[in-house]
Design an enzyme around this catalytic site. Structure first.
Site, PDB file in Angstrom:
ATOM      1  CG  HIS A 441     -37.479 -33.396 -37.866  1.00  0.00           C
ATOM      2  ND1 HIS A 441     -36.918 -32.161 -37.325  1.00  0.00           N
ATOM      3  CD2 HIS A 441     -36.876 -33.313 -39.142  1.00  0.00           C
ATOM      4  CE1 HIS A 441     -36.168 -31.678 -38.185  1.00  0.00           C
ATOM      5  NE2 HIS A 441     -36.314 -32.185 -39.464  1.00  0.00           N
TER       6      HIS A 441
HETATM    7  C1  FAD Z   1     -40.110 -32.396 -46.238  1.00  0.00           C
HETATM    8  C2  FAD Z   1     -38.961 -32.993 -45.265  1.00  0.00           C
HETATM    9  C3  FAD Z   1     -37.964 -31.979 -44.809  1.00  0.00           C
HETATM   10  C4  FAD Z   1     -37.111 -32.669 -43.998  1.00  0.00           C
HETATM   11  N1  FAD Z   1     -35.803 -31.698 -43.665  1.00  0.00           N
HETATM   12  C5  FAD Z   1     -34.627 -32.378 -43.191  1.00  0.00           C
HETATM   13  C6  FAD Z   1     -33.439 -31.509 -43.080  1.00  0.00           C
HETATM   14  O1  FAD Z   1     -33.376 -30.489 -43.670  1.00  0.00           O
HETATM   15  N2  FAD Z   1     -32.562 -32.093 -42.269  1.00  0.00           N
HETATM   16  C7  FAD Z   1     -32.736 -33.348 -41.713  1.00  0.00           C
HETATM   17  O2  FAD Z   1     -31.775 -33.887 -41.206  1.00  0.00           O
HETATM   18  N3  FAD Z   1     -33.987 -33.993 -41.762  1.00  0.00           N
HETATM   19  C8  FAD Z   1     -34.830 -33.452 -42.405  1.00  0.00           C
HETATM   20  N4  FAD Z   1     -35.948 -34.475 -42.714  1.00  0.00           N
HETATM   21  C9  FAD Z   1     -36.027 -35.603 -41.913  1.00  0.00           C
HETATM   22  C10 FAD Z   1     -35.200 -36.846 -42.683  1.00  0.00           C
HETATM   23  O3  FAD Z   1     -35.412 -36.620 -44.210  1.00  0.00           O
HETATM   24  C11 FAD Z   1     -35.831 -38.153 -42.299  1.00  0.00           C
HETATM   25  O4  FAD Z   1     -35.685 -38.256 -40.904  1.00  0.00           O
HETATM   26  C12 FAD Z   1     -35.008 -39.357 -42.774  1.00  0.00           C
HETATM   27  O5  FAD Z   1     -35.029 -39.372 -44.376  1.00  0.00           O
HETATM   28  C13 FAD Z   1     -35.703 -40.563 -42.491  1.00  0.00           C
HETATM   29  O6  FAD Z   1     -35.214 -41.545 -42.912  1.00  0.00           O
HETATM   30  P1  FAD Z   1     -35.712 -43.024 -42.921  1.00  0.00           P
HETATM   31  O7  FAD Z   1     -34.838 -44.175 -43.464  1.00  0.00           O
HETATM   32  O8  FAD Z   1     -36.257 -43.450 -41.564  1.00  0.00           O
HETATM   33  O9  FAD Z   1     -37.207 -43.038 -43.867  1.00  0.00           O
HETATM   34  P2  FAD Z   1     -37.278 -42.465 -45.275  1.00  0.00           P
HETATM   35  O10 FAD Z   1     -36.213 -41.708 -45.864  1.00  0.00           O
HETATM   36  O11 FAD Z   1     -38.642 -41.864 -45.364  1.00  0.00           O
HETATM   37  O12 FAD Z   1     -37.436 -43.838 -46.296  1.00  0.00           O
HETATM   38  C14 FAD Z   1     -38.311 -44.579 -46.128  1.00  0.00           C
HETATM   39  C15 FAD Z   1     -38.536 -45.421 -47.686  1.00  0.00           C
HETATM   40  O13 FAD Z   1     -39.507 -46.448 -47.507  1.00  0.00           O
HETATM   41  C16 FAD Z   1     -40.251 -46.527 -48.705  1.00  0.00           C
HETATM   42  N5  FAD Z   1     -41.465 -47.268 -48.305  1.00  0.00           N
HETATM   43  C17 FAD Z   1     -42.319 -47.071 -47.246  1.00  0.00           C
HETATM   44  N6  FAD Z   1     -43.166 -47.943 -47.242  1.00  0.00           N
HETATM   45  C18 FAD Z   1     -42.866 -48.972 -48.107  1.00  0.00           C
HETATM   46  C19 FAD Z   1     -43.548 -50.163 -48.537  1.00  0.00           C
HETATM   47  N7  FAD Z   1     -44.606 -50.595 -48.236  1.00  0.00           N
HETATM   48  N8  FAD Z   1     -42.701 -50.995 -49.831  1.00  0.00           N
HETATM   49  C20 FAD Z   1     -41.599 -50.278 -49.985  1.00  0.00           C
HETATM   50  N9  FAD Z   1     -40.980 -49.207 -49.602  1.00  0.00           N
HETATM   51  C21 FAD Z   1     -41.673 -48.514 -48.758  1.00  0.00           C
HETATM   52  C22 FAD Z   1     -40.543 -45.012 -48.974  1.00  0.00           C
HETATM   53  O14 FAD Z   1     -41.092 -44.860 -50.140  1.00  0.00           O
HETATM   54  C23 FAD Z   1     -39.232 -44.409 -48.541  1.00  0.00           C
HETATM   55  O15 FAD Z   1     -38.429 -44.539 -49.730  1.00  0.00           O
HETATM   56  C24 FAD Z   1     -36.799 -33.919 -43.558  1.00  0.00           C
HETATM   57  C25 FAD Z   1     -37.977 -34.526 -43.880  1.00  0.00           C
HETATM   58  C26 FAD Z   1     -39.204 -34.321 -44.899  1.00  0.00           C
HETATM   59  C27 FAD Z   1     -39.976 -35.340 -45.187  1.00  0.00           C
END
Ligand code: FAD
Length: 507
Positions: A441
C-alpha cells in the site's frame, strides 16, 4: 507522427482507468491513455479467488521492484509487486474493498490538503461503488466497481471471526462504515466470480468510444515542458520513440513509484538531486518522491489439531486501536492457512496478519540514474520510527489474545510463528523486524498541500507547472487506515470531476 489529444493520461492502473473512462464520457473531448504494460495478462488475472493473486507476483504483469536495504527490517531487500498491465496494481491485488476509517481521511486536511477530508471524499467514494445492500448513507449502490456478497464462512473462518469477539472486540456490521471498529467480514471486488480490476470495472466497457485511445506497451520516459507548461509526453513503444501532445492537460496516474519517477526524469523535483544526475531543472519541487510510506505487515501462525474444510470462504478483518483515546491504527486479517514469513509458503493451520494502519516512518523514491529505463531507488523506511515498532508489538499481543480465545480451542495447536522465542517486548520487536514487509500500500510521493514540500495543490495541479496534474495513490498526504484501492478509486473519481469542471473548484 505526433498525435494530439485534449487529455493525456499516463498510467492505466486503478486511477488511470477511472480517469480515462470518466473524462471520455464527454464526447466533445479526446482522451489518450498510455500504459507501460500490456493490455491483458495471464488467465489467473480473472480468478475470483484472492489467493490466486499471489501467482501474479513476479509474473510478466508485475514491475518486480525491490526496495533498498531496509535498516528497520534487518537490512532486508523486500520484493515489491506493482501491476504493469491495464488495471495496474488492481489487476494483481488481493481484491479487498475497504476504504479506511474517517479519521484517516480527515488527517489529510490536517496536513494542509484543504478540502480533502472524509465528508468531501464521501460522494466520490460512493460514486465508484456498486455495493448492493449497503447502508445508502455511506455506501454507493450503482457505481462501476462491483462488490459481490462474499462466499459463506468455513467453520475455521467463522471461529477466527468469533475469537476476535471473545477477545473483546466489537462486531462491526460494515467495515466501510466511517466509524468502523472491531471485527467484520471483508468485501471483495468480484463480479460473477471473477476479479474486478479498475480496468474491468471502468475501462474495458468503454473501449469502443471513438474519443478514447488506449496505447499499451508504451512507457513514458519524460514529459514535454515548454516555458513552464506541460504540453505532452514522450514514450517508447516496442523500442520506437513516440510523442503525444495534450491540448488541455497531462494527468500522471503512474502510481506511487511511477508518478514521482516521471516528474523527476522531467526535471521536476529536488533541484540539487536533479543537477547531480545532469537533468535540467524545470521546476524545483523538493517534495517529489519524498514522504513514501506503506503499511508494514507481519503475522503470527498456528498449527491445527484437525484439518480445516478447504474451499472458498469469506474472511474476517479487524480494526483496532493501540491507545484507548486514539484513532484505529491496527488492521488485521484472519486467514485459514499458516503462512510462513514474507509469503514464503503456507501450511495447514491459521494466521492472524496485523498491519500498522497509521505508520509514522517516511522514506522516498529517488532516481538511480537519468536513464528512464533504470528502476528508481525505493526506500519505504519500514519501522525506522521506534513508535511504529512499539505499536506493531502491541498488535502482535492483540493477535495472540485472539488466537488463544475459546472459539479457537478446538483448532489451535502450537504457535509456529513466532512461538516461544518471542515473549518480551524486545523479543516480539525483534521478530517483527525480522519478518515484517509490505502490505502493498505505498502512497505519499506527490502529496497534496500548500507547504514547500507539497507537490500538487488541492485541485491536484503540480505546483509551478501549468497543464499537469497527478491523480493516484501518490497524492495521499498519509495512507488511509485500510487497503488502498478503494481510496484511490475515490481520488480518481474526484480528480475526473475536478479536471472536467471548468472552474476547477473542489466540489
Ligand atoms: C500485490 C498487491 C496486493 C494488493 N492488495 C490490495 C487489496 O487487496 N485491496 C486494496 O484495496 N488494495 C490492494 N493493493 C493496493 C492497490 O491495488 C493500489 O493502492 C492501487 O492499485 C494503486 O493505484 P494507482 O492508480 O495509484 O497505481 P497502479 O494501479 O499501480 O497504476 C499505475 C499504472 O501506471 C503504469 N505506469 C507506471 N509507470 C509508467 C510509465 N513510465 N509509463 C506508462 N505507464 C506507467 C503502471 O504499469 C500501472 O499500470 C494491492 C497492491 C498490490 C501490488
Amino acid at each position: 507522427m505526433e498525435k494530439v489529444y485534449d487529455y493525456v493520461i499516463v498510467g492505466g492502473g486503478t486511477a488511470g482507468a477511472v480517469l480515462a473512462a470518466r473524462l471520455s464520457e464527454n464526447s466533445e473531448v479526446s482522451v489518450a491513455l498510455l500504459e507501460a504494460g500490456a493490455g491483458e495478462g495471464p488467465a489467473i488475472m480473472s480468478d475470483g479467488n484472492p489467493e490466486a493473486a499471489v501467482g501474479l507476483w513476479g509474473s510478466s504483469v508485475d514491475w518486480n521492484y525491490t526496495t533498498t536495504p531496509q535498516s528497520g527490517t534487518e537490512n532486508t531487500v523486500h520484493t515489491w509487486p506493482r501491476g504493469r498491465v491495464l488495471g495496474g496494481s488492481s489487476s494483481i491485488n488481493g481484491m479487498t474493498h475497504l476504504r479506511g476509517h474517517a479519521s484517516s481521511f480527515d488527517a489529510w486536511e490536517k496536513q494542509g490538503a484543504i478540502g480533502w477530508n472524509y465528508q468531501e471524499m464521501l460522494p466520490f467514494l460512493m460514486r465508484s461503488e456498486g455495493a448492493r445492500g449497503g447502508d445508502p448513507r455511506f455506501r454507493g449502490q450503482t457505481g462501476p466497481m462491483t462488490i459481490e456478497e462474499p462466499p459463506a464462512a468455513t467453520p475455521l473462518a467463522q471461529d477466527l471471526h468469533d475469537a476476535a469477539v471473545d477477545a473483546g472486540h466489537p462486531r462491526c456490521e460494515d467495515g466501510n462504515d466511517p466509524q468502523a471498529e472491531g471485527v467484520f467480514w471483508a468485501e471483495r471486488n468480484v463480479a460473477a466470480g471473477r476479479r474486478q480490476s479498475a480496468a474491468d470495472a471502468y475501462l474495458f466497457p468503454v473501449l469502443s468510444r471513438p474519443n478514447l485511445t488506449v496505447v499499451t506497451d508504451a512507457q513514458v520516459r519524460r514529459l514535454v515542458i515548454d516555458n513552464g507548461r506541460c504540453g505532452g509526453a514522450e514514450y517508447v513503444q516496442n523500442g520506437e520513440p513516440g510523442t503525444v501532445r495534450a491540448e488541455r492537460e497531462v494527468v500522471l496516474s503512474a502510481g506511487a513509484v511511477g508518478s514521482p519517477q516521471i516528474l523527476l526524469l522531467s526535471g521536476i523535483g529536488p533541484a540539487d538531486d536533479l543537477r547531480r544526475l545532469g537533468i535540467p531543472v524545470r521546476a524545483a519541487l523538493p517534495g517529489v518522491g519524498a514522504n513514501l510510506h506503506d503499511h508494514p505487515l507481519a503475522w503470527i501462525s498456528y498449527g491445527v489439531k484437525k484439518s480445516p474444510v478447504p474451499g472458498p470462504s469469506r474472511q474476517a478483518m479487524l480494526f483496532a486501536r493501540t491507545s484507548p483515546g486514539g484513532d484505529p491504527d491496527i488492521l488485521m486479517s484472519f486467514t485459514a492457512v499458516a503462512l510462513e514469513p514474507r509469503w514464503a509458503g503456507a501450511q495447514e493451520g491459521f494466521s492472524i496478519l496485523f498491519g500498522l494502519a497509521t505508520p509514522t516512518s517516511r522514506g522516498s523514491v529517488r532516481l538511480s540514474s537519468a536513464d528512464p529505463a533504470a528502476y528508481p531507488l525505493i526506500d519505504p523506511a519500514y519501522l525506522t520510527e521506534s513508535e511504529d515498532v512499539a505499536r506493531m508489538v502491541a498488535a502482535l499481543r492483540m493477535a495472540r489474545d485472539i488466537a488463544r480465545a475459546d472459539s479457537l480451542s478446538a483448532w489451535r495447536d502450537e504457535e509456529t510463528l513466532p512461538g516461544r522465542e518471542a515473549v518480551t517486548d524486545e523479543e516480539c520487536g525483534a521478530y517483527i523486524r525480522r519478518t515484517a514487509g509490505t502490505y502493498f500500500h505505498p502512497v505519499g510521493t506527490c502529496r497534496i498541500g500548500t507547504d514547500d514540500e507539497a507537490v500538487v495543490d488541492a485541485a491536484l495541479r503540480v505546483h509551478g507547472v501549468d497543464g499537469l496534474s497527478v491523480a493516484d495513490a501518490s497524492v495521499m498526504p498519509s495512507v488511509v487506515s485500510a487497503n488502498t484501492n478503494a481510496a484511490v478509486l475515490g481520488i480518481a473519481e474526484r480528480a475526473a470531476h475536478l479536471i472536467a469542471h471548468p472552474r476547477r473548484t473542489l466540489r
